[in-house]
Design an enzyme around this catalytic site. Structure first.
Site, mmCIF file in Angstrom:
data_model
loop_
_atom_site.group_PDB
_atom_site.id
_atom_site.type_symbol
_atom_site.label_atom_id
_atom_site.label_comp_id
_atom_site.label_asym_id
_atom_site.label_seq_id
_atom_site.Cartn_x
_atom_site.Cartn_y
_atom_site.Cartn_z
ATOM 1 N N GLY A 1 -21.135 6.164 4.361
ATOM 2 C CA GLY A 1 -20.189 6.577 3.320
ATOM 3 C C GLY A 1 -20.731 6.340 1.926
ATOM 4 O O GLY A 1 -21.005 5.204 1.550
ATOM 5 N N LYS B 1 0.853 -1.181 0.000
ATOM 6 C CA LYS B 1 0.000 0.000 0.000
ATOM 7 C C LYS B 1 0.892 1.235 0.000
ATOM 8 O O LYS B 1 2.014 1.209 0.522
ATOM 9 C CB LYS B 1 -0.895 0.029 1.243
ATOM 10 C CG LYS B 1 -2.182 0.811 1.059
ATOM 11 C CD LYS B 1 -3.199 0.031 0.241
ATOM 12 C CE LYS B 1 -4.538 0.722 0.189
ATOM 13 N NZ LYS B 1 -5.543 -0.096 -0.501
ATOM 14 N N GLY C 1 -19.206 7.439 -1.042
ATOM 15 C CA GLY C 1 -18.198 7.721 -2.052
ATOM 16 C C GLY C 1 -18.414 6.838 -3.262
ATOM 17 O O GLY C 1 -19.507 6.317 -3.485
ATOM 18 N N ASN C 2 -17.371 6.652 -4.041
ATOM 19 C CA ASN C 2 -17.516 5.868 -5.263
ATOM 20 C C ASN C 2 -18.070 4.476 -5.001
ATOM 21 O O ASN C 2 -19.008 4.030 -5.654
ATOM 22 C CB ASN C 2 -16.167 5.770 -5.980
ATOM 23 C CG ASN C 2 -15.742 7.084 -6.589
ATOM 24 O OD1 ASN C 2 -16.569 7.952 -6.858
ATOM 25 N ND2 ASN C 2 -14.449 7.255 -6.779
ATOM 26 N N VAL C 3 -17.502 3.772 -4.024
ATOM 27 C CA VAL C 3 -17.961 2.420 -3.741
ATOM 28 C C VAL C 3 -19.321 2.442 -3.051
ATOM 29 O O VAL C 3 -20.234 1.691 -3.420
ATOM 30 C CB VAL C 3 -16.936 1.671 -2.870
ATOM 31 C CG1 VAL C 3 -17.479 0.294 -2.488
ATOM 32 C CG2 VAL C 3 -15.615 1.517 -3.616
#
Length: 357
Positions: A176, A76, A178-180
């Site tokens: 959340g 990462k 966001g994109n996901v």
């Protein structure tokens, strides 16, 4: 540049005085192949917090890739952000050069705060990058495929806990968007689930309420909502002691990495009868997708079958946990370590003893 040893093969901190770029690249393991894992751009409280994030995320990638049945180890990278500032072209190109200097031991892709356009700039200075997309549509933004895998995981959890083969009427609270998270909300809506949502960005919540019929909750209340499934899809550490004790949902199954604030939170969830889908198992769809792109797989079935297998892998973990009385998080860790140990033994027999972490 500084290198650290913390149960990892290599951890590097770098700073470029010309562009102001500061980044950490953590290679946890290359036992199964190149250390693969996304690049995260985030504003951290301090460098120590960034290092802790990189270490935890890279270990999670080792376990994720091991159980996803792809030929990669775990790594990462995190880029330390500055409030209100976006990464410049020069910074992205510099980061690409740092990746390239590792000679293929680390393969990067998108993560929080990094987009496909950023990856394409990074790719100017390194070939060890994925998530760019191909002419055939393979790879690219991993978010939709991550959400798809989480959907399969939620279906497996609902089947295990409720004996239901459909998500129609199942109440899901998503932390959340966001994109996901928003992709997941869309997929769940298509399956007939009822949605409760929360996000720090009000416009995302309004979009979900208007377009998906979701009900809005505050970010403080979403994880303890009276629902069937809680899906953490924001940053890590959402399930701490306070939240674990206050949970009313019998299932936790979401896309966020490192959802458990500490390992013993998995034990606490198990003691309370909450079925937890280990995060690095359920959210592996994105890394499977970019792995297929990086490996040059032209047949979409290679990616599709592995993402579809997320539900089956979770089902096996749930069953083993039920039989042993251990937490699902502990079972997942055991399975990942078993695969890594087998690979290390095979490698020692096959090439005379390559050093492993």
């Amino acid at each position: 540049m500084q290198a650290f040893e913390a149960g990892h093969e290599q951890v590097i901190m770098r700073e470029d005085v010309h562009t102001g770029l500061r980044a950490i690249i953590a290679l946890h393991s290359t036992v199964l192949g190149p250390a693969a894992g996304g690049c995260r751009h985030w504003v951290y409280a301090n460098p120590a917090a960034a290092l802790d994030d990189a270490l935890r995320l890279s270990q999670g990638m080792t376990f994720k890739n091991a159980l996803a049945d792809i030929p990669f180890g775990g790594g990462k990278s995190v880029i330390l952000g500055t409030p209100g500032e976006r990464l410049s072209t020069r910074q992205l190109e510099t980061f690409g050069r740092w990746v390239d200097e590792l000679g293929g031991r680390y393969v990067t892709a998108e993560d929080v705060g990094i987009h496909v356009a950023d990856m394409r700039v990074i790719a100017r200075t390194t070939r060890f990058v994925s998530g760019l997309g191909t002419a055939t549509g393979l790879g690219g933004d991993p978010s939709p495929r991550t959400a798809e895998g989480v959907l399969y995981g939620i279906e497996a959890a609902v089947r295990t806990r409720f004996g239901a083969d459909s998500l129609a009427g199942i109440r899901v609270a998503i932390q959340g968007l966001g994109n996901v998270g928003f992709h997941l909300a869309t997929l769940l809506n298509q399956r007939g689930a009822r949605l409760w949502v929360a996000d720090i960005a009000d416009d995302r919540v309004r979009r979900a309420v208007k377009g998906l019929g979701a009900e809005a909750l505050s970010v403080d209340d979403v994880l303890t909502a009276d629902v069937d499934v809680v899906a953490p899809c924001a940053l890590g550490g959402a399930i701490d002691h306070r939240t674990a004790c206050a949970l009313r949902a019998p299932i936790v199954a979401g896309a966020a990495n490192n959802q458990l604030a500490s390992d013993d939170m998995g034990d606490l969830l198990s003691e309370r009868g909450v079925l937890y889908a280990p995060d690095y198992v359920i959210n592996a769809g994105g890394v499977i997708s970019v792995a297929g792109e990086y490996l040059g797989k032209e047949d979409p079935a290679w990616v599709d079958s592995r993402i579809a297998g997320i539900g089956e892998r979770l089902q096996a973990i749930f069953e083993r946990a039920a039989g042993s009385g251990e937490a699902t998080s502990r079972i997942a860790d055991q399975l990942a370590r078993e695969r890594l140990a087998r690979a290390a033994r095979d490698d020692l027999r096959g090439n005379g003893g390559r050093a492993v972490a």
